[in-house]
Motif scaffolding. Structure first.
Motif, PDB file in Angstrom:
ATOM      1  N   LEU B 103      -9.555 -26.577 -48.751  1.00  0.00           N
ATOM      2  CA  LEU B 103      -9.487 -26.230 -50.175  1.00  0.00           C
ATOM      3  C   LEU B 103      -9.922 -24.787 -50.445  1.00  0.00           C
ATOM      4  CD1 LEU B 103      -8.827 -27.091 -53.057  1.00  0.00           C
ATOM      5  CD2 LEU B 103     -11.213 -27.739 -53.330  1.00  0.00           C
ATOM      6  N   ALA B 104     -10.996 -24.350 -49.799  1.00  0.00           N
ATOM      7  CA  ALA B 104     -11.460 -22.980 -50.027  1.00  0.00           C
ATOM      8  C   ALA B 104     -10.393 -21.976 -49.597  1.00  0.00           C
ATOM      9  CB  ALA B 104     -12.765 -22.731 -49.279  1.00  0.00           C
ATOM     10  N   MET B 105      -9.737 -22.262 -48.466  1.00  0.00           N
ATOM     11  CA  MET B 105      -8.662 -21.385 -48.004  1.00  0.00           C
ATOM     12  C   MET B 105      -7.550 -21.316 -49.037  1.00  0.00           C
ATOM     13  SD  MET B 105      -8.213 -22.515 -44.028  1.00  0.00           S
ATOM     14  CE  MET B 105      -6.687 -21.699 -43.615  1.00  0.00           C
ATOM     15  N   ILE B 106      -7.195 -22.499 -49.566  1.00  0.00           N
ATOM     16  CA  ILE B 106      -6.098 -22.596 -50.536  1.00  0.00           C
ATOM     17  C   ILE B 106      -6.474 -21.879 -51.837  1.00  0.00           C
ATOM     18  CG2 ILE B 106      -4.867 -24.248 -52.015  1.00  0.00           C
ATOM     19  CD1 ILE B 106      -4.970 -26.197 -49.536  1.00  0.00           C
ATOM     20  N   GLY B 111      -5.698 -17.522 -55.403  1.00  0.00           N
ATOM     21  CA  GLY B 111      -6.356 -16.524 -56.235  1.00  0.00           C
ATOM     22  C   GLY B 111      -5.908 -15.107 -55.905  1.00  0.00           C
ATOM     23  N   GLY B 112      -5.025 -14.982 -54.938  1.00  0.00           N
ATOM     24  CA  GLY B 112      -4.447 -13.673 -54.658  1.00  0.00           C
ATOM     25  C   GLY B 112      -5.062 -12.935 -53.477  1.00  0.00           C
ATOM     26  N   LEU B 113      -5.890 -13.609 -52.680  1.00  0.00           N
ATOM     27  CA  LEU B 113      -6.449 -12.939 -51.499  1.00  0.00           C
ATOM     28  C   LEU B 113      -5.344 -12.695 -50.485  1.00  0.00           C
ATOM     29  CD1 LEU B 113      -9.812 -14.721 -50.618  1.00  0.00           C
ATOM     30  CD2 LEU B 113      -9.441 -12.551 -51.786  1.00  0.00           C
ATOM     31  N   ASN B 114      -5.429 -11.533 -49.847  1.00  0.00           N
ATOM     32  CA  ASN B 114      -4.399 -11.215 -48.877  1.00  0.00           C
ATOM     33  C   ASN B 114      -4.841 -11.648 -47.483  1.00  0.00           C
ATOM     34  OD1 ASN B 114      -1.914 -10.335 -48.261  1.00  0.00           O
ATOM     35  ND2 ASN B 114      -2.272  -8.192 -48.776  1.00  0.00           N
ATOM     36  N   THR B 115      -4.833 -12.958 -47.262  1.00  0.00           N
ATOM     37  CA  THR B 115      -5.249 -13.481 -45.961  1.00  0.00           C
ATOM     38  C   THR B 115      -4.043 -14.047 -45.232  1.00  0.00           C
ATOM     39  OG1 THR B 115      -5.762 -15.584 -47.014  1.00  0.00           O
ATOM     40  CG2 THR B 115      -7.589 -14.071 -46.662  1.00  0.00           C
ATOM     41  N   LYS B 116      -4.211 -14.162 -43.928  1.00  0.00           N
ATOM     42  CA  LYS B 116      -3.182 -14.817 -43.109  1.00  0.00           C
ATOM     43  C   LYS B 116      -3.867 -15.895 -42.265  1.00  0.00           C
ATOM     44  CE  LYS B 116       1.124 -12.913 -43.127  1.00  0.00           C
ATOM     45  NZ  LYS B 116       1.222 -12.710 -44.567  1.00  0.00           N
ATOM     46  N   ALA B 229      -9.056 -30.631 -43.287  1.00  0.00           N
ATOM     47  CA  ALA B 229      -8.450 -29.753 -42.287  1.00  0.00           C
ATOM     48  C   ALA B 229      -9.056 -28.370 -42.467  1.00  0.00           C
ATOM     49  CB  ALA B 229      -6.942 -29.706 -42.466  1.00  0.00           C
ATOM     50  N   GLY B 230      -8.860 -27.538 -41.471  1.00  0.00           N
ATOM     51  CA  GLY B 230      -9.408 -26.183 -41.584  1.00  0.00           C
ATOM     52  C   GLY B 230      -8.521 -25.200 -40.859  1.00  0.00           C
ATOM     53  N   GLY B 231      -8.950 -23.976 -40.835  1.00  0.00           N
ATOM     54  CA  GLY B 231      -8.154 -22.980 -40.139  1.00  0.00           C
ATOM     55  C   GLY B 231      -8.905 -21.685 -39.935  1.00  0.00           C
ATOM     56  N   PHE B 232      -8.326 -20.860 -39.076  1.00  0.00           N
ATOM     57  CA  PHE B 232      -8.899 -19.551 -38.786  1.00  0.00           C
ATOM     58  C   PHE B 232      -8.046 -18.518 -39.505  1.00  0.00           C
ATOM     59  CE2 PHE B 232      -9.551 -15.900 -35.766  1.00  0.00           C
ATOM     60  CZ  PHE B 232     -10.885 -15.714 -36.069  1.00  0.00           C
ATOM     61  N   ILE B 233      -8.665 -17.783 -40.416  1.00  0.00           N
ATOM     62  CA  ILE B 233      -7.890 -16.824 -41.204  1.00  0.00           C
ATOM     63  C   ILE B 233      -8.423 -15.413 -41.019  1.00  0.00           C
ATOM     64  CG2 ILE B 233      -7.162 -18.465 -42.969  1.00  0.00           C
ATOM     65  CD1 ILE B 233      -9.315 -17.370 -44.783  1.00  0.00           C
ATOM     66  N   GLY B 234      -7.548 -14.461 -41.318  1.00  0.00           N
ATOM     67  CA  GLY B 234      -7.938 -13.063 -41.204  1.00  0.00           C
ATOM     68  C   GLY B 234      -7.438 -12.271 -42.397  1.00  0.00           C
ATOM     69  N   ASP B 235      -8.077 -11.149 -42.617  1.00  0.00           N
ATOM     70  CA  ASP B 235      -7.661 -10.239 -43.682  1.00  0.00           C
ATOM     71  C   ASP B 235      -6.388  -9.515 -43.224  1.00  0.00           C
ATOM     72  OD1 ASP B 235      -7.721  -8.560 -45.947  1.00  0.00           O
ATOM     73  OD2 ASP B 235      -8.708  -7.003 -44.761  1.00  0.00           O
ATOM     74  N   ASP B 236      -5.344  -9.626 -44.047  1.00  0.00           N
ATOM     75  CA  ASP B 236      -4.040  -9.095 -43.650  1.00  0.00           C
ATOM     76  C   ASP B 236      -4.092  -7.597 -43.329  1.00  0.00           C
ATOM     77  OD1 ASP B 236      -1.351  -9.695 -43.113  1.00  0.00           O
ATOM     78  OD2 ASP B 236      -0.745  -8.687 -44.960  1.00  0.00           O
ATOM     79  N   ALA B 237      -4.851  -6.853 -44.097  1.00  0.00           N
ATOM     80  CA  ALA B 237      -4.936  -5.407 -43.875  1.00  0.00           C
ATOM     81  C   ALA B 237      -5.525  -5.114 -42.491  1.00  0.00           C
ATOM     82  CB  ALA B 237      -5.789  -4.768 -44.963  1.00  0.00           C
ATOM     83  N   PHE B 238      -6.548  -5.866 -42.122  1.00  0.00           N
ATOM     84  CA  PHE B 238      -7.170  -5.680 -40.799  1.00  0.00           C
ATOM     85  C   PHE B 238      -6.169  -6.027 -39.692  1.00  0.00           C
ATOM     86  CE2 PHE B 238      -9.494  -6.727 -37.028  1.00  0.00           C
ATOM     87  CZ  PHE B 238     -10.621  -5.914 -37.029  1.00  0.00           C
TER      88      PHE B 238
END
Lengths: 280, 361
Positions: B103-106, B111-116, B229-238
């Motif tokens: 849920l936090a990822m979603i 909310g517009g975060l640029n994550t992948k 469920a969960g996941g490993f996310i990163g900042d798209d710019a990085f």
């Protein structure tokens, strides 16, 4: 009349002659006075808009004014804002009533009794300097995570100015009033109810007004833990759901409602103290 | 007055230029630091959280090992406010990668975060609901009108609304109060809360002391749709700026996922994770009847996609997000696939279909 005095007199009268304002200047001045309070907020609003246009601050942290405005309307429309507001107002209302009764009572006691003053006043002065947040751990132990805790914290904050102003108001009543009481051979209770309280009333009201402000200011801190309905709870939930527009709506609501409460209080105060105003 | 303003401005500008020069230093092909986040902290705020491949990589020191030769510093951030804290950190550009619950990822993405999303690393994670031992609450339906502690904005909240829906209840039918993990279980002890929802093992110590009882466990009830469920996310710019670094980080992640999925490591793993304060025993219990691999799989298979598609739909339905989005555009499998290939682990994990059944090759 000496020469110099004569000159001074003339200068004075000249000044006096110049004093009356032209009607035009007066109305511009009035217009200015009406506009001035809005300049700063409008500049801030402009800066806010600019900051979101230029992307200075991430939209997730500071949403655009239009977004916040829309959320404001949505929250009013859905009744969610009102529900939280009622929760908060009820909480503050209860706490304020408790603080008023205890605060005025204790204030009068401190003001009348020299012994009470000697024993309690120093401790109270220390208490008055403690921030409400510091009471949270003890409050948690006493009341648990509950509605009672929130009410207790608001009461703790509101009671300080109420006691302080009541106490000072009672303590420093003009001796003349008391002497009149002596002339009429008033009993102790008559002195309290017919002289002390009426004379201290302006000061008591002052304390109540600050108490209400303090209660409202403490609201959010008190509602951070364990509250399901309230503006503070709304802020917590919106923050967790990453909806900063709703956080801003809540903050703006707090400001507006706080101001309205204060103005309402002034109206009540005027009704109660109309005799004093007329006398002045 | 004017002078003070000028002085202030010049200090401000000097500060800005120092900041921007720092930025320049960080731009020489590799970052100075990689900032990685964890939702929550261990018992007593210790900076350890077990339970995921990232935990294993953290506790084994494998990320530091990988980037030691480049002189890249690894910064681990444990967010007391869990997912919501991680989202704020991403928004403020204070975080490069993180492990997060669904849920936090979603919420962050909506909310517009640029994550992948770069990898999985957690599915079928059970949740439980506990009440004070002498509570009359016996079923989910009994929760109506009760004070119910939920860590809002985290995966737990999604599980909460889903569990309530099972009993025909909505969030507003209970008095849902936001309380952080450890405080919530404390509240159960003091009976300030009528019920608490969390990861099962957070209730085991209270249960064993006879303070609380678990009235619902998604695993025991077979409610796979309520599991987290969960996941490993990163900042798209990085990721865009340092694709090679990202690739290497994913390699470490997959290596850690392999270790965490290997049944030969079961005891070793629970001891390792148990350092977060949960303890060996309780990790063992929560994994009772489950294989390590089915929960620790880093694969972004149909099952993972299904969990997140449903998660987005449910988050929208229960008004936890206001606009939905397509999960496909959010996921970048390329780094994971490259890492699997490089480590020859393409067939190490079973891929599952939407309904959770193994896909036969």
């Amino acid at each position: 009349m000496s020469e110099t005095l004569k000159q001074e007199y003339q200068r004075d009268t000249l000044k006096r002659v110049k004093l009356p304002n032209f009607a035009g200047i007066f109305s511009i001045k009035k217009l200015m006075n009406l506009t001035i309070p809005f300049i700063f907020p409008l500049v801030l609003l402009g800066l806010w808009q600019l900051a979101s246009d230029k992307g200075w601050i991430a939209e997730q942290i500071l949403p655009a004014p239009a977004v916040v405005y829309q959320s404001f309307l949505d929250l009013i429309d859905s009744g969610v804002l009102l529900e939280h507001l009622i929760g908060s107002l009820t909480r503050v209302g209860i706490a304020f009533v408790i603080a008023s009764i205890l605060g005025v009572g204790l204030g009068i006691f401190l003001g009348i009794s020299r012994r009470a003053e000697a024993y309690i006043a120093p401790l109270f002065e220390v208490y008055a300097q403690t921030p409400v947040i510091a009471w949270i751990p003890i409050g948690l132990l006493l009341f648990g995570i509950s509605e009672k805790l929130a009410v207790a914290l608001i009461t703790i904050a509101a009671i300080v100015p109420i006691i302080m102003n009541t106490y000072k108001g009672v303590r420093y009543i003009s001796k003349n009033y008391l002497e009149i009481g002596n002339v009429y051979a008033f009993t102790r209770w008559q002195t309290i109810f017919l002289i002390v309280i009426p004379a201290a009333l302006p000061s008591i009201f002052n304390g109540l007004r600050y108490g209400l402000t303090q209660a409202w200011l403490t609201l959010v801190a008190a509602e951070l833990v364990g509250i399901d309905r309230g503006i503070g709870a709304m802020i917590v939930e919106a923050r967790n759901l990453f909806q900063l527009d709703i956080v801003l709506v809540a903050i703006i609501t707090l400001g507006i409602v706080g101001l309205v409460l204060d103005k309402l209080f002034v109206l009540v105060e005027r009704r109660f103290l109309h005799w004093q105003r007329r006398g002045l | 007055m004017k002078k003070t303003i000028l002085k202030f401005l010049s200090v401000f500008i000097a500060g800005l230029s120092i900041l921007s020069s720092l930025q320049v230093q960080a731009d020489e092909g590799k970052p100075v630091v990689i900032r990685i986040g964890f939702p929550g902290t261990g018992t007593g705020n210790r900076p350890i959280v077990g339970g995921s491949p990232l935990s294993t990589a953290h506790l084994k020191g494998w990320v530091e090992e990988e980037f030691k030769k480049d002189g890249i510093k690894i910064e681990w951030n444990h967010f007391k406010f869990a997912g919501p804290g991680i989202n704020e950190a991403f928004a403020n550009k204070l975080l490069d990668f993180s492990y997060e619950g669904d849920l936090a990822m979603i919420i962050g993405k909506a909310g517009g975060l640029n994550t992948k999303v770069l990898a999985g690393g957690g599915v079928r994670i059970p949740v439980a609901i506990a009440v004070p031992n002498d509570s009359p609450i016996k079923t989910l339906a009994d929760l109506k009108g009760k004070r119910f502690a939920v860590q809002k904005g985290t995966a737990i909240q999604l599980a909460e609304v889903r569990a309530l829906a099972k009993a025909g209840l909505e969030d507003k039918d209970v008095r849902a109060v936001n309380i952080l993990g450890a405080n919530a279980t404390d509240a159960l002890q003091t009976k300030d809360m009528d019920a608490v929802i969390s990861i099962p093992y957070s209730f085991y110590p209270l249960r064993d002391r006879g303070v609380a009882k678990i009235i619902y466990d998604s695993q025991k009830s077979g409610d796979t749709d309520i599991a987290i469920a969960g996941g490993f996310i990163g900042d798209d710019a990085f990721i865009k700026k340092y694709p090679d670094i990202t690739k290497r980080l994913l390699k470490v992640f997959v290596k850690a996922a392999q270790y965490s999925s290997d049944e030969a490591n079961r005891n070793e793993l629970f001891k390792l994770w148990g350092q977060d304060g949960t303890g060996f025993q309780y990790y063992r219990e929560v994994y009772n009847g489950a294989t390590l691999a089915e929960r620790q799989t880093p694969l972004l298979d149909e099952y993972w996609f299904g969990r997140f598609k449903d998660g987005i739909a449910d988050a929208k339905k229960y008004k936890l997000i206001r606009k939905d989005f397509d999960v496909n555009g959010w996921v970048d499998k390329s780094y994971l696939e490259a890492a699997l290939k490089e480590l020859s682990l393409e067939n190490n994990w079973t891929a599952y279909s939407y309904d959770g059944k193994p896909i036969k090759h």
